[in-house]
Design a protein around this motif. Structure first.
Motif, PDB file in Angstrom:
ATOM      1  N   MET A   1       0.841  -1.168   0.000  1.00  0.00           N
ATOM      2  CA  MET A   1       0.000   0.000   0.000  1.00  0.00           C
ATOM      3  C   MET A   1       0.894   1.242   0.000  1.00  0.00           C
ATOM      4  O   MET A   1       1.814   1.344   0.790  1.00  0.00           O
ATOM      5  CB  MET A   1      -0.923   0.001   1.216  1.00  0.00           C
ATOM      6  N   ILE A   2       0.624   2.170  -0.878  1.00  0.00           N
ATOM      7  CA  ILE A   2       1.419   3.390  -0.991  1.00  0.00           C
ATOM      8  C   ILE A   2       0.971   4.443   0.013  1.00  0.00           C
ATOM      9  O   ILE A   2       1.772   5.110   0.636  1.00  0.00           O
ATOM     10  CB  ILE A   2       1.342   3.947  -2.419  1.00  0.00           C
ATOM     11  N   SER A   3      -0.330   4.608   0.180  1.00  0.00           N
ATOM     12  CA  SER A   3      -0.850   5.657   1.054  1.00  0.00           C
ATOM     13  C   SER A   3      -2.247   5.288   1.516  1.00  0.00           C
ATOM     14  O   SER A   3      -3.004   4.662   0.791  1.00  0.00           O
ATOM     15  CB  SER A   3      -0.888   6.977   0.284  1.00  0.00           C
ATOM     16  N   ASP A   4      -2.591   5.702   2.742  1.00  0.00           N
ATOM     17  CA  ASP A   4      -3.945   5.510   3.225  1.00  0.00           C
ATOM     18  C   ASP A   4      -4.880   6.612   2.740  1.00  0.00           C
ATOM     19  O   ASP A   4      -6.088   6.469   2.812  1.00  0.00           O
ATOM     20  CB  ASP A   4      -3.969   5.488   4.757  1.00  0.00           C
ATOM     21  N   ALA A   5      -4.323   7.724   2.280  1.00  0.00           N
ATOM     22  CA  ALA A   5      -5.137   8.862   1.851  1.00  0.00           C
ATOM     23  C   ALA A   5      -5.676   8.634   0.441  1.00  0.00           C
ATOM     24  O   ALA A   5      -4.943   8.220  -0.450  1.00  0.00           O
ATOM     25  CB  ALA A   5      -4.302  10.136   1.871  1.00  0.00           C
ATOM     26  N   PRO A   6      -6.972   8.871   0.240  1.00  0.00           N
ATOM     27  CA  PRO A   6      -7.512   8.741  -1.121  1.00  0.00           C
ATOM     28  C   PRO A   6      -6.949   9.849  -2.005  1.00  0.00           C
ATOM     29  O   PRO A   6      -6.737  10.972  -1.552  1.00  0.00           O
ATOM     30  CB  PRO A   6      -9.018   8.909  -0.930  1.00  0.00           C
ATOM     31  N   ARG A   7      -6.671   9.524  -3.246  1.00  0.00           N
ATOM     32  CA  ARG A   7      -6.166  10.519  -4.182  1.00  0.00           C
ATOM     33  C   ARG A   7      -7.325  11.027  -5.036  1.00  0.00           C
ATOM     34  O   ARG A   7      -8.013  10.252  -5.689  1.00  0.00           O
ATOM     35  CB  ARG A   7      -5.080   9.907  -5.057  1.00  0.00           C
ATOM     36  N   GLN A  84     -10.231   5.839 -19.408  1.00  0.00           N
ATOM     37  CA  GLN A  84      -8.922   5.206 -19.242  1.00  0.00           C
ATOM     38  C   GLN A  84      -7.955   6.326 -18.910  1.00  0.00           C
ATOM     39  O   GLN A  84      -7.857   7.288 -19.663  1.00  0.00           O
ATOM     40  CB  GLN A  84      -8.461   4.547 -20.534  1.00  0.00           C
ATOM     41  N   THR A  85      -7.235   6.176 -17.827  1.00  0.00           N
ATOM     42  CA  THR A  85      -6.365   7.268 -17.428  1.00  0.00           C
ATOM     43  C   THR A  85      -4.899   6.895 -17.394  1.00  0.00           C
ATOM     44  O   THR A  85      -4.055   7.754 -17.428  1.00  0.00           O
ATOM     45  CB  THR A  85      -6.817   7.843 -16.077  1.00  0.00           C
ATOM     46  N   GLY A  86      -4.592   5.630 -17.329  1.00  0.00           N
ATOM     47  CA  GLY A  86      -3.194   5.241 -17.207  1.00  0.00           C
ATOM     48  C   GLY A  86      -2.544   4.978 -18.547  1.00  0.00           C
ATOM     49  O   GLY A  86      -3.103   4.286 -19.384  1.00  0.00           O
ATOM     50  N   THR A  87      -1.363   5.532 -18.750  1.00  0.00           N
ATOM     51  CA  THR A  87      -0.632   5.230 -19.981  1.00  0.00           C
ATOM     52  C   THR A  87       0.100   3.902 -19.852  1.00  0.00           C
ATOM     53  O   THR A  87       0.373   3.248 -20.838  1.00  0.00           O
ATOM     54  CB  THR A  87       0.362   6.354 -20.329  1.00  0.00           C
ATOM     55  N   VAL A  88       0.406   3.507 -18.613  1.00  0.00           N
ATOM     56  CA  VAL A  88       1.087   2.234 -18.388  1.00  0.00           C
ATOM     57  C   VAL A  88       0.087   1.084 -18.368  1.00  0.00           C
ATOM     58  O   VAL A  88       0.320   0.034 -18.952  1.00  0.00           O
ATOM     59  CB  VAL A  88       1.876   2.275 -17.054  1.00  0.00           C
ATOM     60  N   ASP A  89      -1.042   1.296 -17.710  1.00  0.00           N
ATOM     61  CA  ASP A  89      -2.067   0.267 -17.574  1.00  0.00           C
ATOM     62  C   ASP A  89      -3.360   0.751 -18.236  1.00  0.00           C
ATOM     63  O   ASP A  89      -4.095   1.538 -17.650  1.00  0.00           O
ATOM     64  CB  ASP A  89      -2.315  -0.042 -16.095  1.00  0.00           C
ATOM     65  N   THR A 119      -1.491   2.032  -6.346  1.00  0.00           N
ATOM     66  CA  THR A 119      -0.382   1.288  -6.950  1.00  0.00           C
ATOM     67  C   THR A 119       0.621   2.308  -7.485  1.00  0.00           C
ATOM     68  O   THR A 119       0.294   3.495  -7.628  1.00  0.00           O
ATOM     69  CB  THR A 119      -0.876   0.428  -8.135  1.00  0.00           C
ATOM     70  N   PRO A 120       1.826   1.873  -7.820  1.00  0.00           N
ATOM     71  CA  PRO A 120       2.766   2.817  -8.433  1.00  0.00           C
ATOM     72  C   PRO A 120       2.207   3.435  -9.726  1.00  0.00           C
ATOM     73  O   PRO A 120       2.371   4.627  -9.976  1.00  0.00           O
ATOM     74  CB  PRO A 120       4.001   1.953  -8.719  1.00  0.00           C
ATOM     75  N   GLU A 121       1.507   2.616 -10.539  1.00  0.00           N
ATOM     76  CA  GLU A 121       0.917   3.141 -11.773  1.00  0.00           C
ATOM     77  C   GLU A 121      -0.196   4.143 -11.460  1.00  0.00           C
ATOM     78  O   GLU A 121      -0.354   5.148 -12.150  1.00  0.00           O
ATOM     79  CB  GLU A 121       0.365   2.003 -12.639  1.00  0.00           C
ATOM     80  N   GLY A 122      -0.986   3.869 -10.415  1.00  0.00           N
ATOM     81  CA  GLY A 122      -2.046   4.788 -10.015  1.00  0.00           C
ATOM     82  C   GLY A 122      -1.498   6.110  -9.523  1.00  0.00           C
ATOM     83  O   GLY A 122      -2.036   7.182  -9.828  1.00  0.00           O
TER      84      GLY A 122
END
Length: 150
Positions: A1-7, A84-89, A119-122
């Motif tokens: 988990m990267i962060s508990d805060a919603p982005r 679709q927002t991710g260029t990686v995924d 995620t890192p991609e997110g």
């Protein structure tokens, strides 16, 4: 988990024009192509398909597409879609809400984008889109107020 805060991305600007004119610029393919895309398609009904296209866009001359689905369209106050927002995924999807409110200065345009995965991609998509929306609202303002295109 990267962060508990919603982005969640949130920006607002004032466009010195009536809400109907601004709504046309954000909710039609022709309007979007004036300031945000090149060759988009949009079925402006709930469940309708959106295809955002960019060809040689911006300083980096980006070319690509992002598909989406209209969730809600309430002229001239609200346009909500998933894309679709991710260029990686390419499976990564977020929800965008554009809301408009007239006041004595013109129309206040608010954008909110949410649903970035933890995620890192997110996180990368969150940072990319944060800068993207800041630029996009400026381009929208120049297009609607002055007819200037990128």
């Amino acid at each position: 988990m990267i962060s508990d805060a919603p982005r969640q991305i949130e920006f607002a600007t004032v466009v010195r024009a009536d809400a109907r004119r601004v709504f046309e610029a954000i909710s039609t393919a022709e309007g979007l192509d004036g300031w945000f895309t090149t060759g988009s398609e949009l079925d402006p009904t709930p469940g309708g398909r959106i295809c955002f296209r960019w060809r040689d866009w911006g300083v980096e001359r980006y070319s690509g597409e992002a598909e989406g689905t209209v969730h809600a369209i309430e002229p001239p106050h609200r346009f909500n879609f998933e894309w679709q927002t991710g260029t990686v995924d390419p499976k990564m999807r977020t929800t965008v809400e554009l809301s408009l409110k007239e006041d004595d200065r013109g129309t206040i345009v608010r954008v909110r984008e949410s649903g970035f995965p933890d995620t890192p991609e997110g996180l990368r998509a969150f940072y990319d889109n944060t800068g993207g929306w800041a630029e996009a609202l400026t381009l929208l303002k120049f297009f609607v107020e002055h007819g200037l295109r990128w």
